[in-house]
Design a protein around this motif. Structure first.
Motif, mmCIF file in Angstrom:
data_model
loop_
_atom_site.group_PDB
_atom_site.id
_atom_site.type_symbol
_atom_site.label_atom_id
_atom_site.label_comp_id
_atom_site.label_asym_id
_atom_site.label_seq_id
_atom_site.Cartn_x
_atom_site.Cartn_y
_atom_site.Cartn_z
ATOM 1 N N CYS A 187 0.830 -1.214 0.000
ATOM 2 C CA CYS A 187 0.000 0.000 0.000
ATOM 3 C C CYS A 187 0.857 1.254 0.000
ATOM 4 O O CYS A 187 0.556 2.224 -0.702
ATOM 5 C CB CYS A 187 -0.928 0.017 1.220
ATOM 6 N N LEU A 199 -1.159 4.515 -1.618
ATOM 7 C CA LEU A 199 -2.583 4.554 -1.273
ATOM 8 C C LEU A 199 -2.775 5.392 -0.014
ATOM 9 O O LEU A 199 -2.025 5.270 0.941
ATOM 10 C CB LEU A 199 -3.119 3.142 -1.019
ATOM 11 N N PRO A 200 -3.794 6.254 -0.011
ATOM 12 C CA PRO A 200 -4.063 7.038 1.198
ATOM 13 C C PRO A 200 -4.520 6.126 2.349
ATOM 14 O O PRO A 200 -5.116 5.082 2.111
ATOM 15 C CB PRO A 200 -5.187 7.986 0.783
ATOM 16 N N ARG A 255 -7.956 4.565 2.420
ATOM 17 C CA ARG A 255 -8.136 3.546 1.403
ATOM 18 C C ARG A 255 -7.426 2.251 1.824
ATOM 19 O O ARG A 255 -7.906 1.151 1.553
ATOM 20 C CB ARG A 255 -7.573 4.086 0.085
ATOM 21 N N ALA A 268 -9.954 -0.717 1.808
ATOM 22 C CA ALA A 268 -9.904 -1.612 0.648
ATOM 23 C C ALA A 268 -8.948 -2.783 0.835
ATOM 24 O O ALA A 268 -9.097 -3.810 0.188
ATOM 25 C CB ALA A 268 -9.491 -0.811 -0.602
ATOM 26 N N VAL A 269 -7.969 -2.629 1.688
ATOM 27 C CA VAL A 269 -6.952 -3.681 1.786
ATOM 28 C C VAL A 269 -6.969 -4.377 3.145
ATOM 29 O O VAL A 269 -7.103 -5.597 3.220
ATOM 30 C CB VAL A 269 -5.539 -3.104 1.501
ATOM 31 N N PRO A 293 -10.969 -5.669 4.720
ATOM 32 C CA PRO A 293 -11.568 -6.837 4.070
ATOM 33 C C PRO A 293 -10.836 -8.131 4.409
ATOM 34 O O PRO A 293 -11.469 -9.165 4.637
ATOM 35 C CB PRO A 293 -11.437 -6.514 2.574
ATOM 36 N N GLN A 294 -9.518 -8.076 4.468
ATOM 37 C CA GLN A 294 -8.764 -9.288 4.800
ATOM 38 C C GLN A 294 -8.882 -9.619 6.282
ATOM 39 O O GLN A 294 -8.975 -10.781 6.675
ATOM 40 C CB GLN A 294 -7.295 -9.114 4.427
#
Ligand code: ADP
Ligand code: MG
Lengths: 213, 288
Positions: A117, A122-123, A126, A130-131, A134-135
């Motif tokens: 990331c 990536l900010p 986010r 997004a990363v 979810p995981q």
């Protein structure tokens, strides 16, 4: 002994109570999911002077019984509707546990994911949205499911603050019709019918995730 | 200075190409606790230059790339990128007052350690490919590649997807756009990671032993892709590898590291064929 007619008569009342039980569980768990996430994020990402007190409060909630919390809230906030109060207390109580579950999930996301990331610029927001989350959530779906089942099974405690959930309804039917055996058996059967398949689902999910599906 | 130019794969239209260094380490020291990994390192890389770092394990090669990717912070010294301070920022830059040094040759004069915000804007021009790919396992291949262009460069979804498909085609994975990374071979995953890094249109690409985690038969497909990238773009490359054939093909210059210092540096063929330093010779014997 067992009175089939009384059981039949108790059914509508018990099922009505089951409706309230479901509502309390679903809403309570919704509150717990959201608040637990907030607690986990605050504990992880907020400055220490915020995270410290918040973590301490969560630890306090975890170390006192739900029953005591229900009574305390009932006494302290008498104006609130019993069901609303019950949902909030359930939600807060379980949020204190779920925040730990989320934290485990977040820690299980490999360092390399964070580094990727950064390499992609990536900010922060986010990265979480997004990363990492979810995981993280995927990794803790089974314990989340188990907590949902256990919250469901603890809803009878709400009867002490006069929430008309299933146990409360079974109990009042039993006392007015002298049919405790029938009404409680029905309530127990409904609990079993609802939580058993859910537990099986959770275990299946666990097995599937373990296989890395 | 907050914003990087949108199109940054190619350099010539920049006007200043070749005149400004892409990267300069100015007496950079990096310590982990008591352990000094880099000790006053000076290093300059020109725009569009391809530099390969070789040397024994633990000599600090990865640390250099990680410092550039801001995955680590310098202990002392300053890193400049594209002629501007990078590990540090001008002390008037907003946050925190100046701790102006005692003038003279101090590389830090008038600079303070870069804030996260400063870095967020500046690291965009740099991309990195990791030894273990670090793809996002819960996203499809296409989503992996599209993520940063859409959410960092603010490219439209359609345009980003079109370019991602193009890049995935370039790395030979046009038919895998919808696959999950975990369904791919290591070589395929690493090629996705290369496409993902390129999608950000970096000016500088860092490659850290990108084939070390691969089964031997998958190494060539990744190196071939990287040779193509080197040929088709004028991206600045900093590369750590034990693949000497690849180093020879793509590098303008090879630096031999040992214990955080450059032992020897030279043109690729020169350093590989006629190493002058005994440590270099011993190392090259060992890896061949
Ligand atoms: N996060 C860290 N904490 C402590 N020591 C580290 C850390 N990262 C690297 N090192 C040490 O720094 C030295 C150089 O590591 P590295 O840059 O990875 O070398 P190379 O890539 O050349 O093998 C090694 O001794 C390693 O143990
Ligand atoms: Mg290394």
């Amino acid at each position: 002994m067992w009175d089939g007619e009384a059981a039949w008569a108790a059914l509508p009342t018990v099922l009505e109570g089951f409706g309230i039980t479901l509502v309390a569980t679903v809403l309570g768990f919704g509150v717990a999911l959201l608040l637990g996430l907030v607690l986990a994020l605050v504990g992880r990402a907020a400055p220490r002077w915020v995270a410290g007190p918040v973590n301490a409060a969560a630890a306090f909630v975890r170390s006192t019984p739900l029953l005591v919390q229900l009574f305390a809230a009932w006494v302290l906030v008498p104006a609130l509707d019993a069901l609303v109060l019950g949902v909030l207390v359930l939600g807060v109580h379980y949020a204190a546990y779920l925040s730990e579950v989320y934290r485990t999930g977040i820690d299980s996301v490999p360092k390399g994911q964070w580094e990727a990331c950064t390499a992609l610029s990536l900010p922060r927001r986010r990265v979480w949205r997004a990363v990492v989350l979810p995981q993280a959530v995927r990794n803790v779906l089974p314990p989340l499911g188990n907590y949902a089942v256990s919250m469901f099974k603890e809803t009878p405690l709400l009867s002490v603050i006069t929430v008309h959930e299933m146990f409360h309804e079974a109990s009042s039917f039993g006392s007015t019709h002298f049919a405790y055996l029938e009404s409680f058996t029905l309530a127990a059967a409904v609990f079993l019918l609802a939580s058993w398949p859910t537990s099986v689902l959770v275990r299946r999910l666990e097995a599937r995730l373990a296989k890395g599906a | 200075m907050r914003r990087e130019p949108e199109d940054t794969v190619a350099g010539p239209e920049d006007g200043v190409a070749g005149t400004v260094e892409a990267v300069r380490f100015d007496r950079v020291t990096k310590r982990f606790g008591e352990h000094t990994v880099l000790d006053g390192l000076d290093l300059a890389v020109g725009r569009g230059e391809r530099v390969t770092l070789i040397g024994p394990s633990g000599s600090g090669k990865t640390t250099i790339l990680r410092l550039l990717m801001t995955l680590e912070r310098v202990t002392e010294g300053v890193i400049h990128v594209a002629g501007e301070p990078y590990s540090h920022m001008p002390s008037g830059h907003g946050e925190r007052g100046a701790g102006a040094g005692p003038g003279g040759p101090d590389p830090k004069a008038g600079l303070v350690p870069a804030s996260e915000r400063y870095l967020a804007a500046r690291r965009r021009g740099i991309g990195m490919v990791f030894q273990h790919f670090n793809l996002f396992p819960h996203m499809s291949v296409l989503e992996n590649v599209v993520e940063a262009p859409v959410h960092v460069l603010r490219e439209g979804k359609e345009a980003a997807a079109a370019r991602a498909r193009e890049l995935l085609g370039m790395v030979g994975l046009a038919d895998k756009v919808d696959a999950r990374p975990t369904r791919l071979s290591g070589g395929q995953q690493q090629r996705v990671a290369i496409a993902r890094a390129l999608a950000m249109r970096p000016e500088i690409l860092l490659l850290d032993e990108v084939t070390s985690a691969l089964d031997p038969e998958l190494v060539a497909e990744v190196l071939d892709v990287l040779r193509d990238v080197a040929r088709a773009t004028d991206i600045t490359l900093l590369c750590v590898t034990h693949e000497m054939g690849f180093a020879r093909d793509v590098s303008d210059r090879i630096l031999m590291f040992d214990r955080g210092r450059i032992v020897e540096s030279g043109r690729a063929d020169q350093l590989l064929d006629e190493p002058t330093h005994e440590r270099t010779r011993a190392f090259l014997r060992a890896v061949r």
